[in-house]
Scaffold this motif. Structure first.
Motif, PDB file in Angstrom:
ATOM      1  N   UNK A  70       2.947 -10.665   3.525  1.00  0.00           N
ATOM      2  CA  UNK A  70       4.338 -11.057   3.783  1.00  0.00           C
ATOM      3  C   UNK A  70       5.285  -9.921   3.406  1.00  0.00           C
ATOM      4  N   UNK A  71       5.010  -9.306   2.239  1.00  0.00           N
ATOM      5  CA  UNK A  71       5.866  -8.187   1.815  1.00  0.00           C
ATOM      6  C   UNK A  71       5.802  -7.056   2.840  1.00  0.00           C
ATOM      7  N   UNK A  72       4.593  -6.738   3.276  1.00  0.00           N
ATOM      8  CA  UNK A  72       4.429  -5.640   4.230  1.00  0.00           C
ATOM      9  C   UNK A  72       5.224  -5.918   5.516  1.00  0.00           C
ATOM     10  N   UNK A  73       5.131  -7.166   5.988  1.00  0.00           N
ATOM     11  CA  UNK A  73       5.831  -7.549   7.224  1.00  0.00           C
ATOM     12  C   UNK A  73       7.348  -7.390   7.068  1.00  0.00           C
ATOM     13  N   UNK A  74       7.877  -7.968   5.970  1.00  0.00           N
ATOM     14  CA  UNK A  74       9.336  -7.940   5.772  1.00  0.00           C
ATOM     15  C   UNK A  74       9.830  -6.520   5.514  1.00  0.00           C
ATOM     16  N   UNK A  75       9.081  -5.771   4.691  1.00  0.00           N
ATOM     17  CA  UNK A  75       9.520  -4.399   4.369  1.00  0.00           C
ATOM     18  C   UNK A  75       9.466  -3.523   5.625  1.00  0.00           C
ATOM     19  N   UNK A  76       8.466  -3.732   6.450  1.00  0.00           N
ATOM     20  CA  UNK A  76       8.369  -2.957   7.698  1.00  0.00           C
ATOM     21  C   UNK A  76       9.529  -3.319   8.625  1.00  0.00           C
ATOM     22  N   UNK A  77       9.850  -4.608   8.706  1.00  0.00           N
ATOM     23  CA  UNK A  77      10.997  -5.038   9.526  1.00  0.00           C
ATOM     24  C   UNK A  77      12.303  -4.402   9.050  1.00  0.00           C
ATOM     25  N   UNK A  78      12.365  -4.112   7.726  1.00  0.00           N
ATOM     26  CA  UNK A  78      13.568  -3.473   7.186  1.00  0.00           C
ATOM     27  C   UNK A  78      13.593  -1.966   7.460  1.00  0.00           C
ATOM     28  N   UNK A  79      12.515  -1.442   8.042  1.00  0.00           N
ATOM     29  CA  UNK A  79      12.486  -0.012   8.377  1.00  0.00           C
ATOM     30  C   UNK A  79      11.666   0.848   7.432  1.00  0.00           C
ATOM     31  N   UNK A  80      11.037   0.215   6.424  1.00  0.00           N
ATOM     32  CA  UNK A  80      10.196   0.991   5.493  1.00  0.00           C
ATOM     33  C   UNK A  80       8.845   1.301   6.133  1.00  0.00           C
ATOM     34  N   UNK A  81       8.215   2.372   5.672  1.00  0.00           N
ATOM     35  CA  UNK A  81       6.825   2.631   6.081  1.00  0.00           C
ATOM     36  C   UNK A  81       5.923   2.350   4.882  1.00  0.00           C
ATOM     37  N   UNK A  82       4.930   1.515   5.109  1.00  0.00           N
ATOM     38  CA  UNK A  82       4.053   1.073   4.009  1.00  0.00           C
ATOM     39  C   UNK A  82       2.750   1.854   4.068  1.00  0.00           C
ATOM     40  N   UNK A  83       2.306   2.334   2.915  1.00  0.00           N
ATOM     41  CA  UNK A  83       1.031   3.060   2.817  1.00  0.00           C
ATOM     42  C   UNK A  83       0.198   2.392   1.726  1.00  0.00           C
ATOM     43  N   UNK A  84      -1.071   2.183   1.993  1.00  0.00           N
ATOM     44  CA  UNK A  84      -1.979   1.666   0.969  1.00  0.00           C
ATOM     45  C   UNK A  84      -2.825   2.822   0.442  1.00  0.00           C
ATOM     46  N   UNK A  85      -2.909   2.923  -0.876  1.00  0.00           N
ATOM     47  CA  UNK A  85      -3.718   3.985  -1.493  1.00  0.00           C
ATOM     48  C   UNK A  85      -4.787   3.319  -2.337  1.00  0.00           C
ATOM     49  N   UNK A  86      -6.039   3.590  -2.018  1.00  0.00           N
ATOM     50  CA  UNK A  86      -7.105   2.949  -2.789  1.00  0.00           C
ATOM     51  C   UNK A  86      -7.244   3.606  -4.168  1.00  0.00           C
ATOM     52  N   UNK A  87      -7.119   4.930  -4.190  1.00  0.00           N
ATOM     53  CA  UNK A  87      -7.321   5.647  -5.458  1.00  0.00           C
ATOM     54  C   UNK A  87      -6.080   6.471  -5.811  1.00  0.00           C
ATOM     55  N   UNK A  88      -6.107   6.997  -7.044  1.00  0.00           N
ATOM     56  CA  UNK A  88      -5.009   7.873  -7.495  1.00  0.00           C
ATOM     57  C   UNK A  88      -4.894   9.082  -6.566  1.00  0.00           C
TER      58      UNK A  88
END
Ligand code: SF4
Length: 473
Positions: A70-88
């Motif tokens: 849900x966060x990813x969907x809403x933040x993307x709709x706001x124009x943010x780009x979401x990245x997932x990082x598995x490790x440091x």
């Protein structure tokens, strides 16, 4: 950050040998709990809010996949780009890539323990970036070439005089006194202002990610987070995926607990909500925003018996109330997270072997759990980690065998009482005249620093029985 937790005992011995640093920590250990206590007593029903936050955090963690999506969907709709990082390493590479794509040379950073965890500053500097910490405490430790000693007050280990000398040596600003705290803060502000204006990229952390609207909340006392977020054309928010919460009102509930628990303030000077890049009608703000969500073992912790640890809101209250932290200081713990929360998190985020001493750096006084706004059972977790060390044979064989023998005897009450009765009466006779022992087999850790008091001659159970019988008569 490089880990030195395996040297906890040597680090602690060094820290205890520095009398002036010990005195400074003693004052903080007295002062910070009082500030929290005053803020909590003024609040009203703090326990009810704590209970609410505990349940809300646990509910979110139990449904993390839903709230993250849900966060990813809403933040993307706001124009943010979401990245997932598995490790440091993934997080560091993602951030460097973004900086390089924009031809960035200069980065202004707000306080972020997650990026301390990943060693982002060193990584970006090796990639050719100039990285400047802008939180005053972080700025001081970065300039001194040190690491934070406390998760809320990174430079709490420094005296005013040390900071004065450091500024005089490092800032080329001519003759000046810098006698007052105001002078020091004013100078830091002057030096940092240009950096904010010149930075190509701003990097900040996040205290909460709000699923229902895709916003990120940040609390600071200096406003440096807002300058990092709004002045450079690119903003990168580095955080971990367990920061997500369902609603905006949940974030403000956390904020009320966090601030009072951390510094005893009713409110931080700045509480900011970042929605995304600048819109056509906005007067300012970044042109591009990225949110990098690090897993970094969090999903492993979520699936383990230690999942409650993810409720931690990084308030630092358990540090401020811990006698071991007060005595040894944050640097003794040898990694990003010190104190009781660090003694649980470090073994979980790194390894049980590399942080062998940490779960044992505990007096079992229970203060950390009492004051934790997320009601995390830290003493139980520390005990469980010690048990785990024993099961994995990380603790020395002599220690494990000794405990096994103790457990065997302690689960046979008659034998236990007979043996302790003999032992206590023998020790009473041997140490009675002097009142204590300066040397004792198996207790050299104690007697190397102080005498071991001689017992009074009778076990508790024997005294209890004798007194009960005389009361009956
Ligand atoms: S464990 Fe609790 S008291 Fe310690 S930092 Fe986390 S939330 Fe605060």
């Amino acid at each position: 950050m490089e880990q030195h937790s395996q040297h906890f005992k040597e680090n602690a011995a060094r820290a205890l040998a520095d009398a002036s640093a010990v005195a400074q920590r003693d004052i903080l250990a007295l002062f910070t709990p009082l500030m929290r206590e005053a803020a909590v007593s003024e609040f009203g029903d703090f326990a009810a809010l704590r209970d609410h936050v505990k349940k809300m955090r646990q509910h979110t963690l139990d449904n993390l996949d839903y709230y993250l999506a849900r966060f990813e969907l809403e933040a993307t709709n706001n124009g943010n780009r979401i990245h997932y990082a598995e490790t440091a390493e993934d997080m560091n590479s993602i951030v460097l890539d973004i900086c390089q794509q924009h031809g960035a040379r200069k980065v202004a950073k707000g306080k972020s323990m997650v990026t301390e965890e990943t060693g982002l500053n060193d990584f970006l500097q090796r990639g050719g970036m100039e990285v400047l910490e802008t939180d005053l405490g972080e700025y001081i430790v970065q300039q001194a070439g040190e690491t934070p000693s406390h998760i809320v007050g990174p430079a709490l280990h420094k005296t005013q005089q040390q900071i004065r000398e450091q500024f005089l040596e490092n800032h080329d600003l001519g003759e000046r006194d810098l006698e007052s705290i105001g002078d020091l803060v004013g100078e830091a502000r002057t030096v940092l202002r240009d950096h904010f204006l010149e930075a190509d990229v701003g990097i900040i952390g996040s205290n909460a990610l709000i699923a229902e609207n895709g916003y990120s909340m940040l609390v600071t006392n200096e406003g440096n987070g807002d300058l990092c977020a709004n002045l450079p054309s690119v903003l990168i928010i580095c955080t971990t995926l367990d920061r997500v919460l369902p609603r905006a009102e949940d974030a403000t509930a956390i904020q009320r607990l966090l601030v009072r628990s951390a510094t005893g303030q009713p409110q931080t000077c700045y509480t900011s909500f970042y929605s995304g890049p600048r819109r056509a009608q906005d007067a300012d703000g970044p042109l591009e925003t990225h949110i990098v969500l690090l897993d970094g073992q969090r999903t492993d912790i979520l699936a383990s018996d230690y999942s409650e640890m993810l409720r931690c809101i990084r308030c630092g209250s358990c540090l401020n109330h811990c006698p071991i932290f007060a005595a040894t200081g944050g640097h003794s713990y040898g990694w990003v997270y010190p104190g009781p929360m660090g003694s649980v998190l470090t073994p979980l985020l790194t390894s049980l072997e590399a942080s062998e001493a940490l779960p044992n750096a505990c007096t079992s006084c229970g203060r950390c759990e009492e004051v934790c706004p997320s009601a995390i059972p830290l003493p139980d977790m520390l005990r469980d980690l010690r048990h785990e060390q024993s099961v994995q044979k990380i603790t020395p064989a002599s220690w494990r065998n000794g405990l096994r023998l103790h457990a065997w005897i302690a689960t046979r009450p008659r034998l236990y009482q007979a043996l302790t009765g003999i032992g206590i009466s023998l020790m009473h006779r041997l140490g009675g005249k002097k009142g204590g022992f300066s040397k004792l087999p198996l207790a050299s850790g104690w007697t190397s620093k102080r005498d071991f008091p001689a017992p009074q001659g009778e076990t508790f159970m024997r005294q209890y029985r004798r007194r009960s019988q005389s009361n009956e008569r």
